[in-house]
Design a protein around this motif. Structure first.
Motif, mmCIF file in Angstrom:
data_model
loop_
_atom_site.group_PDB
_atom_site.id
_atom_site.type_symbol
_atom_site.label_atom_id
_atom_site.label_comp_id
_atom_site.label_asym_id
_atom_site.label_seq_id
_atom_site.Cartn_x
_atom_site.Cartn_y
_atom_site.Cartn_z
ATOM 1 N N ARG A 72 58.295 28.833 15.090
ATOM 2 C CA ARG A 72 56.836 28.939 16.004
ATOM 3 C C ARG A 72 56.022 27.797 16.518
ATOM 4 O O ARG A 72 56.093 26.855 15.968
ATOM 5 N N GLY A 73 55.770 27.938 17.831
ATOM 6 C CA GLY A 73 55.094 26.894 18.501
ATOM 7 C C GLY A 73 56.263 26.124 19.366
ATOM 8 O O GLY A 73 55.526 25.192 20.106
ATOM 9 N N VAL A 74 57.281 26.447 19.283
ATOM 10 C CA VAL A 74 58.334 25.780 20.136
ATOM 11 C C VAL A 74 58.485 26.458 21.317
ATOM 12 O O VAL A 74 58.730 27.813 21.283
ATOM 13 N N ALA A 75 58.446 25.879 22.475
ATOM 14 C CA ALA A 75 58.652 26.399 23.848
ATOM 15 C C ALA A 75 60.344 26.554 23.932
ATOM 16 O O ALA A 75 60.792 25.516 24.222
ATOM 17 N N TRP A 76 60.589 27.690 24.085
ATOM 18 C CA TRP A 76 62.193 27.963 24.280
ATOM 19 C C TRP A 76 62.332 28.490 25.772
ATOM 20 O O TRP A 76 61.777 29.292 26.198
ATOM 21 N N ILE A 77 63.180 27.544 26.253
ATOM 22 C CA ILE A 77 63.594 27.614 27.905
ATOM 23 C C ILE A 77 65.080 28.185 27.643
ATOM 24 O O ILE A 77 66.030 27.751 27.335
ATOM 25 N N LYS A 78 64.938 29.351 27.840
ATOM 26 C CA LYS A 78 66.453 30.363 27.947
ATOM 27 C C LYS A 78 67.381 29.980 28.986
ATOM 28 O O LYS A 78 67.360 30.774 30.109
ATOM 29 N N ASP A 79 68.035 28.875 29.019
ATOM 30 C CA ASP A 79 68.682 28.308 30.406
ATOM 31 C C ASP A 79 69.606 27.204 29.721
ATOM 32 O O ASP A 79 69.420 26.736 28.307
ATOM 33 N N ALA A 80 70.717 26.958 30.226
ATOM 34 C CA ALA A 80 71.565 26.020 29.772
ATOM 35 C C ALA A 80 71.537 24.490 30.561
ATOM 36 O O ALA A 80 71.127 24.565 31.837
ATOM 37 N N ALA A 81 71.634 23.501 29.958
ATOM 38 C CA ALA A 81 71.729 22.203 30.633
ATOM 39 C C ALA A 81 73.108 21.976 31.392
ATOM 40 O O ALA A 81 74.154 22.278 30.639
ATOM 41 N N VAL A 82 72.831 21.667 32.472
ATOM 42 C CA VAL A 82 74.113 20.965 33.369
ATOM 43 C C VAL A 82 74.217 19.719 33.825
ATOM 44 O O VAL A 82 74.882 19.044 34.311
ATOM 45 N N ALA A 83 73.082 18.902 33.389
ATOM 46 C CA ALA A 83 72.991 17.507 34.119
ATOM 47 C C ALA A 83 71.842 16.877 33.076
ATOM 48 O O ALA A 83 70.893 17.413 32.909
ATOM 49 N N VAL A 84 71.937 15.326 33.077
ATOM 50 C CA VAL A 84 70.786 14.694 32.278
ATOM 51 C C VAL A 84 70.824 13.160 33.053
ATOM 52 O O VAL A 84 71.914 12.658 33.276
ATOM 53 N N ASP A 85 69.692 12.911 33.375
ATOM 54 C CA ASP A 85 69.282 11.475 33.826
ATOM 55 C C ASP A 85 68.413 10.932 32.986
ATOM 56 O O ASP A 85 67.239 10.793 32.900
ATOM 57 N N PRO A 86 69.100 9.932 32.235
ATOM 58 C CA PRO A 86 68.224 9.405 31.051
ATOM 59 C C PRO A 86 67.393 8.256 31.597
ATOM 60 O O PRO A 86 66.611 7.682 30.974
ATOM 61 N N ASP A 87 67.949 7.660 32.919
ATOM 62 C CA ASP A 87 66.803 6.496 33.609
ATOM 63 C C ASP A 87 65.558 7.351 33.914
ATOM 64 O O ASP A 87 64.525 6.785 33.811
ATOM 65 N N GLU A 88 65.652 8.466 34.823
ATOM 66 C CA GLU A 88 64.869 9.264 34.911
ATOM 67 C C GLU A 88 64.024 10.163 34.088
ATOM 68 O O GLU A 88 62.887 10.716 34.356
ATOM 69 N N ARG A 89 64.655 10.243 32.769
ATOM 70 C CA ARG A 89 64.370 11.230 31.661
ATOM 71 C C ARG A 89 64.064 12.628 32.320
ATOM 72 O O ARG A 89 63.028 13.034 32.017
ATOM 73 N N VAL A 90 65.096 13.209 32.853
ATOM 74 C CA VAL A 90 65.029 14.495 33.281
ATOM 75 C C VAL A 90 66.356 14.902 32.775
ATOM 76 O O VAL A 90 67.406 14.754 33.088
ATOM 77 N N VAL A 91 66.282 16.426 32.599
ATOM 78 C CA VAL A 91 67.479 17.226 32.445
ATOM 79 C C VAL A 91 67.392 18.300 33.470
ATOM 80 O O VAL A 91 66.261 18.795 33.606
#
Length: 401
Positions: A72-91
């Motif tokens: 409870r209280g977790v925002a569930w995003i019903k999608d799949a990761a395809v890339a991550v940019d850890p320098d920009e901190r973006v998935v």
């Protein structure tokens, strides 16, 4: 929603046992903004699939709606990761959403590489081939075991880290025990193909498993691997690592376990260990923080820690990740240490189990020091069949175990 953007203070990639456990613990610790990225509608308790394949459990017992286990209280995003940019901190997701984060937890699970062995994927579509590593096929495994009255049964394990490394052996023992109980074991040749030098990496457990295999008359091929399948003619090619010598075995039942690796999108990301072609997230094996990106943590099957990839390992890793994640956010030294604990409940019969527990030292680390768990035990069977599923659904997924 394509092209849209979101932000979460803490973003978790993966809604399996690791992701749900971490999310629940973070919420209990008061983390106000936790997002969890996962497209699955069904949550599986995968350790039960071996028992389904062995005729000792029903597939329905291993699944629940994902919504029912989401904290409870977790925002569930019903999608799949395809890339991550850890320098920009973006998935980036398959649906084109860009999710920024302050801290990232990576636990998308492991990828099953069926196509890496020629003929393996095709064999699963034939009447004689199956694998407990797919839930839709675990009931088929039991049908094959139940219906075989004579012939040759081949059980295989691939090289490299896999989830639940004991599973390739467990189904062989469950099948053999069924054939023994129904009086046909003497008419069935059982071949177990292992890439490892022995039955297990720790002598105490290896010795017991050798006794189990001998009891059933199982032919064990160590330092060997399934390298090709001819499903039309029901032929398996097994190759010895040392010599490259290939042996062809005609089979009536083939249970395969595919090679495994990190998901493809993770392999090609900056988070992957550049020295590991399997592409696992490069973390410090004790703190579980990424060695190059301090805002990133990883646990579970997709992490580079050199322990067995089991649910029991996740149960020990999750509290370490949460404590260290909170400390890192507050600029404090990381207080928690993961010692490499893993557990492999090895079912050796329909009423016996060997509980192998160990850590980075590769020595037995029993949770029940007053019990000899290096031997087959009936009480350990009840733990596997009933205790561990109850622990999983009622405590672990709620961040309580």
């Amino acid at each position: 929603m394509a092209g849209s953007a979101l932000h979460h203070d803490i973003l978790i990639i993966g809604g399996g046992s690791a992701g749900i456990d971490v999310a629940a613990r973070l919420r209990r610790a008061g983390a106000p903004d936790v997002g969890l990225l996962d497209p699955a509608e069904t949550h599986w308790y995968q350790p039960l699939w071996t028992l389904v394949g062995g005729g000792a459990a029903r597939l329905e017992e291993s699944r629940r709606p994902q919504a029912s286990v989401m904290p409870r209280g977790v925002a569930w995003i019903k999608d799949a990761a395809v890339a991550v940019d850890p320098d920009e901190r973006v998935v980036t997701t398959a649906g084109g959403i860009r999710i920024s984060y302050r801290q990232l937890v990576v636990c998308p699970g492991i990828q099953l590489d069926w196509e890496r062995v020629p003929g393996m994927a095709e064999a699963l579509d034939t009447p004689a081939g199956s694998s407990n590593y797919r839930p839709d096929l675990a009931p088929k495994t039991w049908e094959l075991v139940r219906d075989l009255r004579s012939g040759t049964a081949v059980f295989t394990m691939p090289t490299g880290p896999i989830k639940c490394a004991g599973a390739p052996q467990k189904i062989a023992y469950l099948a053999a025990d069924h054939w023994r109980r129904t009086g046909v074991l003497a008419d069935i040749r059982i071949v177990l193909v292992l890439p490892t030098p022995g039955m297990f990496g720790i002598k105490e457990f290896a010795d017991e498993l050798e006794r189990v295999a001998a009891r059933y008359g199982i032919e064990v091929r160590t330092r060997s691997e399934l390298t090709a399948v001819d499903p039309a003619n029901r032929r398996a090619t097994v190759t010895r690592h040392a010599t490259g010598e290939a042996e062809t075995i005609d089979y009536d039942l083939l249970h395969v376990v595919p090679p495994q690796s990190a998901p493809d999108w993770l392999k090609t990301s900056p988070l992957a260990d550049p020295a590991d072609p399997a592409g696992y997230v490069e973390v410090d094996r004790h703190t579980l923080r990424h060695v190059r990106y301090p805002t990133v943590f990883a646990l579970g099957d997709a992490g580079s820690t050199p322990n067995s990839k089991t649910g029991a390992a996740i149960r020990k890793q999750a509290p370490v990740v949460v404590r260290n994640l909170i400390a890192a956010a507050e600029g404090r030294p990381l207080p928690a240490v993961y010692g490499g604990y893993a557990s492999c409940p090895l079912t050796t019969a329909r009423d016996r189990m060997l509980l192998a527990e160990f850590d980075y030292s590769m020595r037995p680390t029993p949770s029940f020091p007053f019990l000899d768990t290096t031997r087959e035990r009936r009480d350990m069977w009840y733990l596997k069949r009933y205790g561990l599923p109850a622990l999983y659904w009622n405590l672990m997924l709620k961040g309580l175990a």
